[in-house]
Design a protein around this motif. Structure first.
Motif, PDB file in Angstrom:
ATOM      1  N   THR A  39       9.008 -28.303 -18.927  1.00  0.00           N
ATOM      2  CA  THR A  39       7.644 -28.233 -19.459  1.00  0.00           C
ATOM      3  C   THR A  39       6.767 -27.300 -18.647  1.00  0.00           C
ATOM      4  N   GLU A  40       7.179 -26.926 -17.405  1.00  0.00           N
ATOM      5  CA  GLU A  40       6.376 -26.057 -16.558  1.00  0.00           C
ATOM      6  C   GLU A  40       7.243 -24.941 -15.989  1.00  0.00           C
ATOM      7  N   THR A  41       6.671 -23.777 -15.844  1.00  0.00           N
ATOM      8  CA  THR A  41       7.348 -22.664 -15.188  1.00  0.00           C
ATOM      9  C   THR A  41       6.491 -22.209 -14.018  1.00  0.00           C
ATOM     10  N   ILE A  42       7.126 -21.812 -12.945  1.00  0.00           N
ATOM     11  CA  ILE A  42       6.416 -21.355 -11.756  1.00  0.00           C
ATOM     12  C   ILE A  42       6.468 -19.842 -11.721  1.00  0.00           C
ATOM     13  N   ASP A  43       5.310 -19.186 -11.873  1.00  0.00           N
ATOM     14  CA  ASP A  43       5.227 -17.729 -11.820  1.00  0.00           C
ATOM     15  C   ASP A  43       4.729 -17.331 -10.445  1.00  0.00           C
ATOM     16  N   GLN A  44       5.540 -16.563  -9.713  1.00  0.00           N
ATOM     17  CA  GLN A  44       5.151 -16.129  -8.376  1.00  0.00           C
ATOM     18  C   GLN A  44       4.155 -14.986  -8.481  1.00  0.00           C
ATOM     19  N   LEU A  45       3.027 -15.131  -7.788  1.00  0.00           N
ATOM     20  CA  LEU A  45       2.027 -14.079  -7.797  1.00  0.00           C
ATOM     21  C   LEU A  45       2.598 -12.803  -7.189  1.00  0.00           C
ATOM     22  N   ARG A  46       2.223 -11.676  -7.759  1.00  0.00           N
ATOM     23  CA  ARG A  46       2.698 -10.383  -7.279  1.00  0.00           C
ATOM     24  C   ARG A  46       1.504  -9.562  -6.808  1.00  0.00           C
ATOM     25  N   ILE A  47       1.496  -9.248  -5.517  1.00  0.00           N
ATOM     26  CA  ILE A  47       0.429  -8.469  -4.896  1.00  0.00           C
ATOM     27  C   ILE A  47       1.001  -7.137  -4.418  1.00  0.00           C
ATOM     28  N   VAL A  48       0.226  -6.070  -4.560  1.00  0.00           N
ATOM     29  CA  VAL A  48       0.652  -4.753  -4.081  1.00  0.00           C
ATOM     30  C   VAL A  48      -0.322  -4.266  -3.005  1.00  0.00           C
ATOM     31  N   LEU A  49       0.232  -3.796  -1.889  1.00  0.00           N
ATOM     32  CA  LEU A  49      -0.542  -3.181  -0.809  1.00  0.00           C
ATOM     33  C   LEU A  49      -0.349  -1.675  -0.901  1.00  0.00           C
ATOM     34  N   ILE A  50      -1.450  -0.937  -1.033  1.00  0.00           N
ATOM     35  CA  ILE A  50      -1.367   0.512  -1.216  1.00  0.00           C
ATOM     36  C   ILE A  50      -2.142   1.213  -0.103  1.00  0.00           C
ATOM     37  N   THR A  51      -1.455   2.097   0.620  1.00  0.00           N
ATOM     38  CA  THR A  51      -2.087   2.879   1.683  1.00  0.00           C
ATOM     39  C   THR A  51      -1.652   4.340   1.550  1.00  0.00           C
ATOM     40  N   GLU A  52      -2.360   5.200   2.269  1.00  0.00           N
ATOM     41  CA  GLU A  52      -2.008   6.626   2.236  1.00  0.00           C
ATOM     42  C   GLU A  52      -0.659   6.874   2.890  1.00  0.00           C
ATOM     43  N   ASN A  53      -0.436   6.242   4.037  1.00  0.00           N
ATOM     44  CA  ASN A  53       0.755   6.531   4.828  1.00  0.00           C
ATOM     45  C   ASN A  53       1.109   5.325   5.678  1.00  0.00           C
ATOM     46  N   GLN A  54       2.339   4.871   5.579  1.00  0.00           N
ATOM     47  CA  GLN A  54       2.757   3.714   6.366  1.00  0.00           C
ATOM     48  C   GLN A  54       3.667   4.102   7.529  1.00  0.00           C
ATOM     49  N   SER A  55       3.642   5.381   7.905  1.00  0.00           N
ATOM     50  CA  SER A  55       4.462   5.808   9.033  1.00  0.00           C
ATOM     51  C   SER A  55       3.760   5.562  10.359  1.00  0.00           C
ATOM     52  N   THR A  56       2.465   5.238  10.323  1.00  0.00           N
ATOM     53  CA  THR A  56       1.732   4.988  11.560  1.00  0.00           C
ATOM     54  C   THR A  56       1.796   3.510  11.918  1.00  0.00           C
ATOM     55  N   ASP A  57       1.682   3.236  13.210  1.00  0.00           N
ATOM     56  CA  ASP A  57       1.743   1.852  13.664  1.00  0.00           C
ATOM     57  C   ASP A  57       0.597   1.037  13.089  1.00  0.00           C
ATOM     58  N   PHE A  58      -0.570   1.647  12.919  1.00  0.00           N
ATOM     59  CA  PHE A  58      -1.732   0.930  12.389  1.00  0.00           C
ATOM     60  C   PHE A  58      -1.424   0.321  11.028  1.00  0.00           C
TER      61      PHE A  58
END
Length: 323
Positions: A39-58
């Motif tokens: 009677t119930e389904t669990i839908d996992q929330l989907r979040i997206v993190l968007i940045t210019e560049n993830q090669s930096t430690d920051f």
């Protein structure tokens, strides 16, 4: 003969009737053992993190914080970063996330018309909530729900006060940023101006820089010629710092100058450890990721509504060479 046929048909009818009755009985007996309907389904929330560049430690730290918080919240988070030029990949990623109707977006704010159009018009149309992280844009320009990150105005003020103290509250400072300062740089510059207004014997000049290495180094040389008495530099865009110090060291020694900046650039920590940069504003990128993810999930689930549109500040401090 007809009697035999009748008897055979009667036997067959009786056999099939008995077989059918047994089958029905078995079905009835087995019915209570059928699995309960879902009677119930669990839908996992989907979040997206968007940045210019993830090669930096920051930005790696921002991603790590968001992922750890997502695990605690039992949601899915994906990190997307661009590697193209002129923000093409960044805007494409943002547009793709919006059209995909993800449950929410954490995004590095961009003070561009394309970013504002995507967040204010398209994201709002599709009902995708957005939180800016690490770098902000005005809420009225983007319709973002809130901002999570450093108080940039406070950071600029803190840096300028430290520089003024190191100069014994007298002398000339060169403040460096982009030719067209972003919203974040404008906030930092406002803080610098507020701090220096307290000290009548401290003066400063703003120097805009270009985008390329050659443009930055040329502008550095020109400013050194125009301001020979300056003894300190405050760099609002940390990506400029490396090329600026290269040009200063080519002409003279960096040591006589005070040089303070921020920690986003990948070379920032190395420059501090080498003593080329005297101090950096240190931020809490991992905490930005954690808080941003948690607040976005709480908003989606209706647990924290509305969010504070002015933003949620993460701590900052000054780290100095040799400390």
């Amino acid at each position: 003969m007809r009697k035999k046929v009748t008897i055979i048909l009667s036997c067959l009818i009786a056999f099939f009737a008995t077989f059918t009755a047994i089958s029905v009985w078995r079905v009835i007996e087995a019915a209570p053992n059928f699995p309960e309907p879902v009677t119930e389904t669990i839908d996992q929330l989907r979040i997206v993190l968007i940045t210019e560049n993830q090669s930096t430690d920051f930005w790696k730290q921002v991603e790590r914080g968001a992922i750890e918080a997502a695990e605690e919240q039992d949601v899915l988070v994906e990190a997307w970063a661009g590697f193209g030029t002129e923000d093409q990949d960044f805007n494409r990623n943002l547009e793709t996330a919006i059209y995909s109707k993800v449950d929410g977006i954490l995004v590095q704010g961009q003070d561009t018309d394309a970013f504002k159009e995507l967040t204010k018009i398209k994201a709002a149309f599709y009902g995708v909530p957005i939180i800016t992280i690490g770098e902000d844009v005005p809420a009225e320009d983007s319709l973002r729900k809130t901002y999570v990150g450093s108080n940039q105005q406070q950071a600029g003020r803190l840096l300028a006060e430290r520089v003024a103290e190191k100069m014994n509250f007298t002398g000339e400072v060169i403040v460096v940023g982009d030719e067209q300062p972003s919203y974040m740089q404008k906030q930092r510059l406002q803080g610098v101006e507020e701090a220096f207004q307290q000290y009548s014997e401290v003066s400063f000049t703003y120097q805009g820089m270009g985008d390329t290495k050659e443009e930055i180094m040329t502008a550095t040389t020109e400013r050194m010629n125009l301001s020979p008495d300056a003894t300190a530099w405050i760099v609002l865009d940390s990506d400029i710092t490396y090329f600026l110090t290269q040009e200063i060291s080519r002409r003279t020694q960096v040591d006589p100058y005070l040089l303070y900046s921020f920690d986003e650039a990948p070379e920032a920590q190395a420059l501090l450890q080498a003593g080329i940069v005297d101090g950096l504003i240190r931020q809490r990128p991992k905490e930005m990721g954690e808080v941003g993810l948690r607040l976005l999930v709480e908003w989606i689930r209706g647990e924290t509504v509305p969010l504070d549109s002015t933003g949620y500040e993460t701590p900052i401090l000054i780290e100095e060479a040799g400390s």
